[in-house]
Structures are given as C-alpha cells and as structure tokens.
Design a protein around this motif. Sequence first.
Motif, mmCIF file in Angstrom:
data_model
loop_
_atom_site.group_PDB
_atom_site.id
_atom_site.type_symbol
_atom_site.label_atom_id
_atom_site.label_comp_id
_atom_site.label_asym_id
_atom_site.label_seq_id
_atom_site.Cartn_x
_atom_site.Cartn_y
_atom_site.Cartn_z
ATOM 1 N N LEU A 130 -16.657 -2.514 24.257
ATOM 2 C CA LEU A 130 -15.336 -2.241 24.798
ATOM 3 C C LEU A 130 -14.855 -3.387 25.670
ATOM 4 O O LEU A 130 -15.657 -4.143 26.224
ATOM 5 N N ARG A 131 -13.529 -3.466 25.824
ATOM 6 C CA ARG A 131 -12.914 -4.302 26.845
ATOM 7 C C ARG A 131 -12.328 -3.347 27.878
ATOM 8 O O ARG A 131 -11.409 -2.583 27.572
ATOM 9 N N VAL A 132 -12.880 -3.386 29.092
ATOM 10 C CA VAL A 132 -12.509 -2.413 30.119
ATOM 11 C C VAL A 132 -12.023 -3.153 31.354
ATOM 12 O O VAL A 132 -12.692 -4.065 31.858
ATOM 13 N N ALA A 133 -10.848 -2.767 31.858
ATOM 14 C CA ALA A 133 -10.322 -3.302 33.112
ATOM 15 C C ALA A 133 -10.634 -2.305 34.222
ATOM 16 O O ALA A 133 -10.476 -1.092 34.043
ATOM 17 N N GLY A 151 -24.391 -3.619 29.510
ATOM 18 C CA GLY A 151 -24.398 -2.961 28.201
ATOM 19 C C GLY A 151 -23.676 -3.757 27.130
ATOM 20 O O GLY A 151 -23.495 -3.270 26.007
ATOM 21 N N GLY A 152 -23.248 -4.973 27.463
ATOM 22 C CA GLY A 152 -22.611 -5.831 26.481
ATOM 23 C C GLY A 152 -21.104 -5.696 26.397
ATOM 24 O O GLY A 152 -20.468 -6.329 25.547
ATOM 25 N N HIS A 153 -20.501 -4.874 27.267
ATOM 26 C CA HIS A 153 -19.051 -4.703 27.255
ATOM 27 C C HIS A 153 -18.383 -5.818 28.066
ATOM 28 O O HIS A 153 -18.986 -6.383 28.985
ATOM 29 N N GLN A 154 -17.127 -6.099 27.744
ATOM 30 C CA GLN A 154 -16.364 -7.104 28.485
ATOM 31 C C GLN A 154 -15.619 -6.420 29.624
ATOM 32 O O GLN A 154 -14.887 -5.461 29.394
ATOM 33 N N VAL A 155 -15.801 -6.917 30.834
ATOM 34 C CA VAL A 155 -15.186 -6.325 32.015
ATOM 35 C C VAL A 155 -14.144 -7.282 32.580
ATOM 36 O O VAL A 155 -14.421 -8.469 32.770
ATOM 37 N N ARG A 156 -12.955 -6.742 32.842
ATOM 38 C CA ARG A 156 -11.904 -7.513 33.507
ATOM 39 C C ARG A 156 -11.581 -6.804 34.819
ATOM 40 O O ARG A 156 -11.133 -5.654 34.814
ATOM 41 N N ASP A 162 -10.128 -12.310 35.287
ATOM 42 C CA ASP A 162 -9.632 -11.329 36.254
ATOM 43 C C ASP A 162 -8.144 -11.061 36.022
ATOM 44 O O ASP A 162 -7.392 -11.945 35.592
ATOM 45 N N VAL A 163 -7.733 -9.838 36.327
ATOM 46 C CA VAL A 163 -6.335 -9.431 36.227
ATOM 47 C C VAL A 163 -5.738 -9.479 37.628
ATOM 48 O O VAL A 163 -6.192 -8.770 38.535
ATOM 49 N N ALA A 164 -4.731 -10.315 37.846
ATOM 50 C CA ALA A 164 -4.108 -10.451 39.167
ATOM 51 C C ALA A 164 -3.172 -9.278 39.415
ATOM 52 O O ALA A 164 -2.362 -8.911 38.558
ATOM 53 N N THR A 186 -3.118 -10.829 30.937
ATOM 54 C CA THR A 186 -4.575 -10.648 30.987
ATOM 55 C C THR A 186 -4.963 -9.205 30.699
ATOM 56 O O THR A 186 -6.054 -8.938 30.179
ATOM 57 N N LEU A 187 -4.073 -8.263 31.027
ATOM 58 C CA LEU A 187 -4.376 -6.853 30.840
ATOM 59 C C LEU A 187 -4.118 -6.386 29.414
ATOM 60 O O LEU A 187 -4.685 -5.379 28.972
#
Length: 396
Positions: free
Chosen positions: A139-142, A161-166, A179-181, A193-194
């Motif tokens: 997943l891509r999770v913000a 767990g291999g997920h992408q975190v923003r 990062d999301v400003a 970015t989001l």
Amino acid sequence: HFHAGALDRLLPPWQRVQVESAVGGIADGSTVTLRIRQGPLAIRWLARHERVEPGRSFVDRQVKGPFASWVHEHRFLPHDESRSALEDHVTWRAPGGALGALLAGRLLSRDLERMFAWRHRRTANDLRRHEEYSQAGTLRVAVSGASGLVGRQRCAFLSTGGHQVRRIVRTHPSAERLDVAWDTRSGTVDLHTLDGVDAVVHLAGENIADGRWTPARKRAIRDSRVEGTRQIAEALAALPNKPKVLIAASAIGFYGSRGPEPLDENSAAGRGFLPETCVAWEEATRPAEMAGIRVVHLRIGLVLAGAGGVLAKLRTPFSLGLGGPVGSGRQGMSWISLDDLIGAVMHCIRDDSLQGALNAVAPDPRSNAEFGRALGRVMRRPAFVPLPAPVVSLLF
C-alpha cells in the motif's frame, strides 16, 4: 530489519531510548545514534554496521556508548519454505572493568535477556499481522501525526511490512521521504504528493493532557481536531486520484461520562467539552465522504504503551506508592494496547465493509479503581491513595 522504521519497532517501551539519527540504512559503514535517558542523564550510543549481507546477517558495533564494548550479530537463517529463524548473538562487557562486571553484570544480563525476548515476540507478532494481508499487495499510505506516540509506531509498522509511507507534516517536509507538506494556517495541503495514495490515516491533534484546560487551551484542542480534519478532508476530496479510505482518529470521549452504562457505536453522544469536540471532529470528514471516500471514525480508548500516553503519566506517582483511584474511581477506563490499535488501523484499511464509527478498545473495560489496582500489582506498589475530584479540577 532492513526496512526503515525497524529500530523504532524494536526499542523496548520500558526503556527511554530514541533514535536520534540513522545514516545510510543498513550497509557497511552506516551508523545509528541512539539517545538513552537514565534519570536526569542523557547518554548517546553510536553504533556502526559491519559485515552486512542483505537478507542474511549484519553486525552492530558500538563506537561510543554505555558499554565497555558491544558487538551484536543479527542472523536470519532459513527454517522452511516460508519462514526463517532470527538469532541475536551479543558479545559485551560492562562499563567499569572488573568492578562494573561484579556490580552490574548480572543485572545487565537479565535486562538484555528480557529485551531480546520482547523483541523476538514483537517481530513474530508483526510478521503474523502482515501475513494476514500478504495476498492483498503493498500500500501507499499517508499518515498525519506521524511524530506522535501512535503515529511513529504506525509508520514503522507499515514501512517494515514493505508498504510506502508518506508523512503529512507541518514543518520541514523531506522531498527524499516524499513527505506531504501541510500548512495549517492557510489550510493548504500538497496535493501533488498526496495524489494516488491508497489510504490516509489522520491522527494529528493537540495532546489533551499536555496542559491545564484554560479557555485558550480548549480552543487549541478543538481547532486542531476539527479544523485540521476539515482541511485534510477537503484536500482529499480535491484529488484527481482519491484514496479509497480515510481512517480518521476520534475518541471514546464522544460518549462522555456515563458510569457503568454499556456503550457501543450506536450510543448517542454525551454532553460537555470532549463529547462536543468529538462530534464536530467526526463531522469534519464530510467533504471526503461526499467525494465518495470510505471514512472510518476510529473512536480510540486509552492507549496503553510503556513509552508514552497514560502509562507514562501514571508511572511516577505509582512508582512512589501514590497511585490510586481518581475521584470516585467508578468512571470507565476502556483501554487498548498500542500494538492492537496499530492492528485495528490496518484492519480498517483492508476491510472495505467497515465505515462510520468504530470503537477501538479492548473487550475488557474496567473502572478507574480496577485499573489502578491492576497497575499497582504490575508495578509492585500499593494503589490506594485517592486523588480527590476537586484536586483534579484544580490541576487540570
């Protein structure tokens, strides 16, 4: 172990240790600096990685720190087709030479055995949780509130767990970390970015226990939740590629103080500052709902974690034998452990049938007096000193 955030997941919650910096990931010559607090003292521990074989082993060697010497070899050994065995081999010497070994060697050895038993247990639990959803892909999770007690561990759990975190951050966004400003003053969020994330976990908000509830403080508590959530919801609604789900933090403060009355998600809101704040907090997600985003209002109970939250605030009075009921002691204290809250958030992301209010609490609610007695037993301290209600009102 090789993913970002692994060390955050492996630091025992009863130790006052923070990751101060990590340079170069895990590679030969990369370093990690830890900050350890012992009473009023702060100790820095600088470790260097050596003999790195990705997926098989690596070594941490203390360059500077509390031990006379420390070499820690991590080994990942094949066990069967789907599992591996984790082994930790540590060679260490206590500070202070022979006298230090005599005075502190047995205590340090016992603490290390306890620490590694806990680390292995958490590793196994995290892997089991990730395995539950392994067929669903990454997943891509913000995440907002990523620097807080829950948010930091939430991000670490996802990334390991291999997920992408923003991280949705209000200061110093890092382009390298994606990062999301978020400018809370103007209400603007970096939509570029989001855009395209799968899920958003919104945890940001002023800590309600960080100061006295003056009128200004109460406004800050309310605005940080209501206005902050509205800004995030409006930003998500404006995205070309919207997330499938918004997990928005709420609290069981929604129900107010109702004594022994059993409460569930269908119960009406209570009266007073916290219930009214929670109602407005949840209503602030409407722009996201109207845009077709699935929204879950996670009404979180008292989060139990050794490194922070309610237990950190209770540790000092209880360790001094001054713990006990607050006021009448009959008020409910529905609680949840930090790791189970992290698991609940993942469940909400993955289960498309969940929508609306969801109580994030353990199925064993206790009164304040019962909670105090249990904490006293765990800390081996008496827990009978009452804190009168007028004193609580005066303090907070």
